[in-house]
Design an enzyme around this catalytic site. Structure first.
Site, PDB file in Angstrom:
ATOM      1  N   ALA A  10     -20.713  15.640  26.953  1.00 44.50           N
ATOM      2  CA  ALA A  10     -20.239  16.987  26.623  1.00 44.50           C
ATOM      3  C   ALA A  10     -20.298  17.969  27.793  1.00 44.50           C
ATOM      4  CB  ALA A  10     -21.056  17.543  25.454  1.00 44.50           C
ATOM      5  N   LEU A  46     -30.819  11.533  21.738  1.00 47.02           N
ATOM      6  CA  LEU A  46     -31.387  10.403  22.480  1.00 47.02           C
ATOM      7  C   LEU A  46     -32.861  10.600  22.818  1.00 47.02           C
ATOM      8  CD1 LEU A  46     -28.338   9.703  24.823  1.00 47.02           C
ATOM      9  CD2 LEU A  46     -29.005   8.446  22.766  1.00 47.02           C
ATOM     10  N   SER A 118     -31.537  10.233  40.257  1.00 47.79           N
ATOM     11  CA  SER A 118     -31.621  11.511  40.972  1.00 47.79           C
ATOM     12  C   SER A 118     -32.251  11.277  42.333  1.00 47.79           C
ATOM     13  CB  SER A 118     -32.491  12.498  40.196  1.00 47.79           C
ATOM     14  OG  SER A 118     -32.737  13.649  40.984  1.00 47.79           O
ATOM     15  N   TYR A 157     -40.137  15.079  35.559  1.00 47.37           N
ATOM     16  CA  TYR A 157     -38.742  14.786  35.891  1.00 47.37           C
ATOM     17  C   TYR A 157     -38.674  13.727  37.001  1.00 47.37           C
ATOM     18  CZ  TYR A 157     -33.845  15.434  37.171  1.00 47.37           C
ATOM     19  OH  TYR A 157     -32.509  15.208  37.442  1.00 47.37           O
TER      20      TYR A 157
HETATM   21  P1  NAI Z   1     -25.758  18.870  31.973  1.00 46.62           P
HETATM   22  O1  NAI Z   1     -26.837  19.659  31.332  1.00 46.62           O
HETATM   23  O2  NAI Z   1     -24.518  19.547  32.388  1.00 46.62           O
HETATM   24  O3  NAI Z   1     -25.368  17.639  31.033  1.00 46.62           O
HETATM   25  C1  NAI Z   1     -26.346  16.841  30.409  1.00 46.62           C
HETATM   26  C2  NAI Z   1     -25.814  16.368  29.064  1.00 46.62           C
HETATM   27  O4  NAI Z   1     -26.823  15.567  28.446  1.00 46.62           O
HETATM   28  C3  NAI Z   1     -25.507  17.543  28.100  1.00 46.62           C
HETATM   29  O5  NAI Z   1     -24.222  17.405  27.538  1.00 46.62           O
HETATM   30  C4  NAI Z   1     -26.587  17.422  27.058  1.00 46.62           C
HETATM   31  O6  NAI Z   1     -26.203  17.857  25.764  1.00 46.62           O
HETATM   32  C5  NAI Z   1     -26.888  15.908  27.085  1.00 46.62           C
HETATM   33  N1  NAI Z   1     -28.199  15.663  26.505  1.00 46.62           N
HETATM   34  C6  NAI Z   1     -29.373  16.251  26.861  1.00 46.62           C
HETATM   35  N2  NAI Z   1     -30.346  15.884  26.019  1.00 46.62           N
HETATM   36  C7  NAI Z   1     -29.787  15.049  25.112  1.00 46.62           C
HETATM   37  C8  NAI Z   1     -30.288  14.377  23.964  1.00 46.62           C
HETATM   38  N3  NAI Z   1     -31.556  14.510  23.571  1.00 46.62           N
HETATM   39  N4  NAI Z   1     -29.445  13.594  23.263  1.00 46.62           N
HETATM   40  C9  NAI Z   1     -28.136  13.484  23.627  1.00 46.62           C
HETATM   41  N5  NAI Z   1     -27.608  14.118  24.685  1.00 46.62           N
HETATM   42  C10 NAI Z   1     -28.421  14.907  25.412  1.00 46.62           C
HETATM   43  O7  NAI Z   1     -26.450  18.150  33.210  1.00 46.62           O
HETATM   44  P2  NAI Z   1     -25.876  17.316  34.453  1.00 46.62           P
HETATM   45  O8  NAI Z   1     -26.269  18.037  35.662  1.00 46.62           O
HETATM   46  O9  NAI Z   1     -24.474  16.925  34.226  1.00 46.62           O
HETATM   47  O10 NAI Z   1     -26.819  16.034  34.372  1.00 46.62           O
HETATM   48  C11 NAI Z   1     -26.346  14.720  34.163  1.00 46.62           C
HETATM   49  C12 NAI Z   1     -27.367  13.770  34.748  1.00 46.62           C
HETATM   50  O11 NAI Z   1     -27.422  13.944  36.150  1.00 46.62           O
HETATM   51  C13 NAI Z   1     -28.788  13.990  34.235  1.00 46.62           C
HETATM   52  O12 NAI Z   1     -29.383  12.735  33.994  1.00 46.62           O
HETATM   53  C14 NAI Z   1     -29.476  14.684  35.382  1.00 46.62           C
HETATM   54  O13 NAI Z   1     -30.858  14.447  35.400  1.00 46.62           O
HETATM   55  C15 NAI Z   1     -28.773  14.040  36.565  1.00 46.62           C
HETATM   56  N6  NAI Z   1     -28.862  14.815  37.793  1.00 46.62           N
HETATM   57  C16 NAI Z   1     -28.285  16.059  37.881  1.00 46.62           C
HETATM   58  C17 NAI Z   1     -28.396  16.776  39.050  1.00 46.62           C
HETATM   59  C18 NAI Z   1     -27.790  18.118  39.226  1.00 46.62           C
HETATM   60  O14 NAI Z   1     -28.065  18.788  40.223  1.00 46.62           O
HETATM   61  N7  NAI Z   1     -26.947  18.584  38.319  1.00 46.62           N
HETATM   62  C19 NAI Z   1     -29.136  16.229  40.205  1.00 46.62           C
HETATM   63  C20 NAI Z   1     -29.654  14.930  40.014  1.00 46.62           C
HETATM   64  C21 NAI Z   1     -29.528  14.246  38.846  1.00 46.62           C
END
Ligand code: NAI
Length: 259
Positions: A10, A46, A118, A157
Site C-alpha cells: 500500500a 503481519l 536495510s 530495528y
Molecule cells: P512505508 O511505511 O512507506 O511502507 C511500509 C508498508 O508496510 C505500509 O504500507 C504498511 O501499511 C505496511 N505494514 C506495516 N506494518 C504492517 C503490518 N503489521 N501488517 C501488514 N502490513 C504492514 O515504508 P517503506 O519505506 O516503503 O518500507 C518498506 C521496507 O523498506 C521496510 O521493510 C523498511 O524497513 C525498508 N527500508 C526502508 C528504508 C527507507 O528509508 N524508507 C530504508 C531501509 C529499509
C-alpha cells in the site's frame, strides 16, 4: 500469468514494486493492513500469528497453490510504537510468511523471493546478539521480551533487519534445490512515509537528516523497485543468497574494509 505476492503493497517501496512488476506483466497479490488501493488484495496484520496464517491461506488460494515469487516489503521503522511491533513485522512477518508459502513456491519450479532488509542490518550486532538469537530460535515471546527490556526501537530495528537478512541467506541455501532463489535488497535512506516519519521524529530527526549517502541524496522508491525487478527476472538466474545494497554508497562509507 505469473503470480507474485508483495507485502507492504500500500505504500512506499512496496507500492512501487507492485507498479513496476505489474507493468512487466506479473499478476500482483498485494498484502497490507487494508485494501484501499489497486494492488492490495489481502488485508492482514503481519504483526500477529493469525494475520500471517490468514495471509498465507489467502495468497495460496489466490495463486491456486503456485506462486512465482514473493517480495517482502512490509516493515515498520524506528518510530514504531513498540519494539515488539518491529520484531513482529520485520522478522516474523517475513519468515513465517515465506515458510508458509514454500510449497506454493516449490510447485512453480523456478521461483524468486526478495526480502527488503536495510543498510541498518550491519549495525550493532554485538549489542543485539541475544535478541537476534531469539529470532533465529523462532521464539517470538522471548524476542519481544528482550526487545522490550532493551527499550530502544533503534536497536530493535537494526537487530530485526540483521536477523531477517541472515535468516534469508540461510534459507536460500536450504531451498535452492527446490528451484527457489532468495535474495535481499538492503536500501539506504529512501524517500517514503516511513523515512519521513523518522525525519519528523524529535528523537531521531536530526541524526536521520544528517546521515546522507556519499551520492549526496536519498533514494527514490523506484530505485529500490528496479533492483527487485532485476532479482525477480531471469537476468538474475544465478543470483542466490545475495545482499544487494541500494544505498547511494552508504554501506561502503560505513564499512569500507568489510564485505
Ligand atoms: P512505508 O511505511 O512507506 O511502507 C511500509 C508498508 O508496510 C505500509 O504500507 C504498511 O501499511 C505496511 N505494514 C506495516 N506494518 C504492517 C503490518 N503489521 N501488517 C501488514 N502490513 C504492514 O515504508 P517503506 O519505506 O516503503 O518500507 C518498506 C521496507 O523498506 C521496510 O521493510 C523498511 O524497513 C525498508 N527500508 C526502508 C528504508 C527507507 O528509508 N524508507 C530504508 C531501509 C529499509
Amino acid at each position: 500469468m505469473a503470480s507474485i505476492a508483495v507485502t507492504g503493497s500500500a505504500s512506499g517501496i512496496g507500492a512501487e514494486v507492485c507498479k513496476m512488476l505489474a507493468s512487466e506483466g506479473y499478476s500482483i497479490i498485494g498484502i497490507d493492513r487494508n485494501t484501499d488501493d489497486n494492488f492490495t488484495k489481502i488485508a492482514a496484520d503481519l504483526a500477529t500469528i493469525s494475520g500471517r496464517r490468514s495471509a498465507v491461506n489467502e495468497i495460496t488460494r489466490l495463486c491456486d497453490g503456485k506462486l512465482d515469487g514473493i517480495i517482502c516489503c512490509a516493515g515498520v521503522g524506528v518510530t514504531a510504537p513498540s519494539t515488539s511491533l518491529i520484531v513482529g513485522v520485520n522478522y516474523f512477518g517475513v519468515t513465517e510468511l515465506i515458510e508458509g508459502l514454500t510449497e506454493s513456491l516449490t510447485k512453480v519450479g523456478k521461483a524468486s523471493v526478495v526480502v527488503i532488509g536495510s543498510v541498518a542490518s550491519t549495525h550493532q550486532q554485538q549489542e543485539t546478539a541475544e535478541l537476534a538469537q531469539a529470532m533465529f530460535d523462532s521464539d517470538e515471546e522471548k524476542a519481544n521480551h528482550i526487545a522490550e527490556m532493551m527499550g530502544s526501537t533503534h536497536l530493535a530495528y537494526a537487530a530485526s533487519k540483521y536477523a531477517v537478512t541472515a535468516w534469508a541467506r540461510k534459507w536460500s541455501v536450504s531451498v535452492a534445490n527446490k528451484g527457489i532463489r532468495v535474495n535481499i535488497v538492503a536500501p539506504g535512506a529512501v524517500e517514503t512515509p516511513l523515512h519521513q516519519a523518522s525525519k519528523d521524529d524529535p528523537r531521531f530527526g536530526e541524526a536521520v537528516k544528517n546521515f546522507v549517502a556519499p551520492m549526496g541524496r536519498n533514494g527514490q522508491p523506484e530505485e529500490i523497485a528496479n533492483a527487485v525487478s532485476f532479482l525477480v527476472s531471469e537476468k538474475a538466474s544465478f543470483v542466490n543468497g545475495s545482499v544487494l545494497f541500494v544505498d547511494g554508497g552508504m554501506d561502503a562509507m560505513i564499512r569500507a574494509k568489510q564485505f
